[in-house]
Design a protein around this motif. Structure first.
Motif, short mmCIF file in Angstrom:
data_model
loop_
_atom_site.label_atom_id
_atom_site.label_comp_id
_atom_site.label_asym_id
_atom_site.label_seq_id
_atom_site.Cartn_x
_atom_site.Cartn_y
_atom_site.Cartn_z
N ASP A 78 0.89 -1.11 0.04
CA ASP A 78 -0.03 0.19 -0.21
C ASP A 78 0.86 1.33 0.22
OD1 ASP A 78 -2.27 -1.44 -0.11
OD2 ASP A 78 -2.66 -1.55 2.12
N SER A 79 2.14 1.12 0.70
CA SER A 79 2.68 2.17 0.94
C SER A 79 3.44 2.85 -0.52
CB SER A 79 4.01 1.99 1.62
OG SER A 79 4.56 0.96 1.46
N LEU A 80 3.61 1.66 -1.43
CA LEU A 80 4.05 2.27 -2.64
C LEU A 80 3.00 2.61 -3.60
CD1 LEU A 80 6.80 -0.64 -3.47
CD2 LEU A 80 7.26 1.76 -2.57
N LEU A 81 1.77 1.78 -3.58
CA LEU A 81 0.68 2.08 -4.39
C LEU A 81 -0.01 3.41 -4.13
CD1 LEU A 81 -1.24 -1.51 -3.90
CD2 LEU A 81 -0.22 -0.68 -6.17
N GLN A 259 12.16 -4.12 2.59
CA GLN A 259 12.20 -3.00 3.33
C GLN A 259 13.40 -1.98 3.04
OE1 GLN A 259 12.85 -5.73 4.84
NE2 GLN A 259 14.46 -5.20 6.32
N GLU A 260 14.48 -2.49 2.63
CA GLU A 260 15.72 -1.80 2.53
C GLU A 260 15.33 -1.10 0.80
OE1 GLU A 260 17.90 -0.93 4.10
OE2 GLU A 260 17.78 -2.31 5.64
N ILE A 261 14.70 -2.00 0.06
CA ILE A 261 14.52 -1.44 -1.32
C ILE A 261 13.39 -0.22 -1.34
CG2 ILE A 261 13.74 -1.88 -3.92
CD1 ILE A 261 14.77 -4.81 -3.27
N THR A 262 12.30 -0.35 -0.59
CA THR A 262 11.43 0.70 -0.42
C THR A 262 11.87 1.93 0.35
OG1 THR A 262 10.67 -0.23 1.86
CG2 THR A 262 9.25 -0.98 -0.36
N LYS A 263 12.96 1.80 1.01
CA LYS A 263 13.48 3.03 1.45
C LYS A 263 14.32 3.75 0.59
CE LYS A 263 14.56 1.05 6.29
NZ LYS A 263 15.46 0.44 7.18
N ALA A 264 14.92 2.84 -0.43
CA ALA A 264 15.71 3.56 -1.44
C ALA A 264 14.79 4.16 -2.41
CB ALA A 264 16.59 2.52 -1.94
N ILE A 265 13.67 3.67 -2.66
CA ILE A 265 12.74 3.94 -3.54
C ILE A 265 12.18 5.52 -3.05
CG2 ILE A 265 10.33 3.91 -4.45
CD1 ILE A 265 10.93 0.71 -4.74
N ASN A 266 11.73 5.34 -1.96
CA ASN A 266 11.20 6.71 -1.21
C ASN A 266 12.50 7.94 -1.17
OD1 ASN A 266 8.75 6.32 -0.58
ND2 ASN A 266 9.58 4.78 0.80
N GLN A 267 13.81 7.25 -0.96
CA GLN A 267 14.85 8.35 -0.82
C GLN A 267 15.22 9.01 -2.18
OE1 GLN A 267 18.26 6.59 0.58
NE2 GLN A 267 19.66 8.51 -0.07
N LEU A 268 14.98 8.29 -3.31
CA LEU A 268 15.13 8.72 -4.63
C LEU A 268 13.91 9.71 -4.99
CD1 LEU A 268 16.42 5.80 -6.97
CD2 LEU A 268 17.78 8.01 -5.89
N ALA A 269 12.72 9.09 -4.69
CA ALA A 269 11.50 9.94 -4.89
C ALA A 269 11.57 11.25 -4.23
CB ALA A 269 10.16 9.06 -4.71
N ASP A 270 11.91 11.35 -3.03
CA ASP A 270 11.90 12.72 -2.35
C ASP A 270 12.88 13.84 -2.95
OD1 ASP A 270 10.16 11.57 -0.58
OD2 ASP A 270 11.66 11.19 1.21
N GLY A 271 13.73 13.32 -3.56
CA GLY A 271 14.83 14.20 -4.23
C GLY A 271 14.26 14.63 -5.71
N LEU A 272 13.37 14.14 -6.16
CA LEU A 272 12.75 14.26 -7.49
C LEU A 272 11.88 15.66 -7.36
CD1 LEU A 272 11.97 10.95 -9.07
CD2 LEU A 272 13.86 12.12 -9.34
#
Length: 272
Positions: A78-81, A259-272
């Motif tokens: 859900d957090s990604l969707l 969870q390590e991949i989702t953290k990385a996804i959110n880290q990248l997304a926050d910088g866009l």
């Protein structure tokens, strides 16, 4: 010998292909999961996607062997969707993308996947490549530097100096070997045998990668050496945001430490 045992253990432990019907059943709470086949030249590329009109689309690229459903659990989060559209595809020779017919060229695989993604214009695309999906994601970022917004390399096979000459691969690549080898592993063997040379071809192009990149590796990875993370750091000094080596973790990070991949996804997304 240890690596060979791990590989053949996967034969009985993993499901490398899944029908669209079974995937729909597994994802029954997600009404808008869609599947498509795109004819690209003489190849057919099968992919699953959720398009909710989000600005950012996650693109998952599986390893060898594998299929798009290696990342099916991410489609359930859900957090990604809530924040992202998602797409995962069967790479050439796997799943429903010309099953059994390997494409050993990383450059060609990158182009085929890129052409699939052209069906989704006006998206900011984050590439997530696991294992052999790592160098393919990197090649996409090299060849189309303006088309991607970020990249996550998970246990990537990217350093040609770390590719071993594994004795059993020649055995698989014989008529007798083919009799006892599942088709997924024949395809995998056909793309891994030339991998060292393919990675050497990529060496001059690493400087073309400008997008922010995160590398995740396990310290106990017995299939792809953790030193590949050091190679990424050397080759991408200006675009690496973080290199994370997970202590005591093996090669199967998408399943054991999503969870390590989702953290990385959110880290990248926050910088866009």
């Amino acid at each position: 010998m240890k690596k060979l045992a791990i590989i053949f253990l996967l034969v009985s432990a993993c499901e490398f292909r899944i029908s669209d019907e079974d995937a729909r059943e597994e994802l029954d709470d997600i009404a808008n999961i869609q599947f498509n086949d795109l004819e690209v030249g003489d190849k057919s590329m099968h992919y699953a996607y959720i398009d909710q009109g989000r600005d950012i689309q996650l693109v998952f690229i599986h390893g060898s062997p594998g299929s798009w459903n290696a990342f099916i659990n991410f489609f359930k989060m859900d957090s990604l969707l809530e924040k992202f559209d998602m797409l995962a595809m069967d790479r050439p020779g796997f799943g429903n993308s010309g099953f059994g017919e390997a494409e050993p060229s990383i450059e060609k695989q990158a182009l085929l996947i890129h052409q699939v993604l052209e069906q989704f214009p006006d998206k900011q695309l984050i590439l997530i490549g696991h294992s052999l999906g790592g160098p393919i994601a990197a090649r996409m970022a090299m060849d189309f530097p303006n088309d991607y917004a970020g990249m996550i390399l998970v246990a990537p096979s990217i350093d040609p100096e770390l590719e071993e000459d594994e004795w059993y691969r020649g055995m698989i690549n014989t008529k007798i070997g083919a009799i006892f080898t599942p088709k997924e592993f024949e395809v995998s063997n056909d793309e891994i045998l030339p991998l060292k040379e393919e990675l050497e071809i990529m060496l001059p192009f690493w400087s073309k990668i400008k997008i922010p990149t995160i590398v995740i590796h396990g310290s106990n990875d017995s299939l792809v050496p953790k030193e590949n993370a050091d190679f990424a750091k050397r080759m991408l000094p200006d675009s690496i945001l973080e290199v994370k080596v997970l202590d005591g973790v093996n090669h199967f990070i998408p399943w054991t430490h999503p969870q390590e991949i989702t953290k990385a996804i959110n880290q990248l997304a926050d910088g866009l």
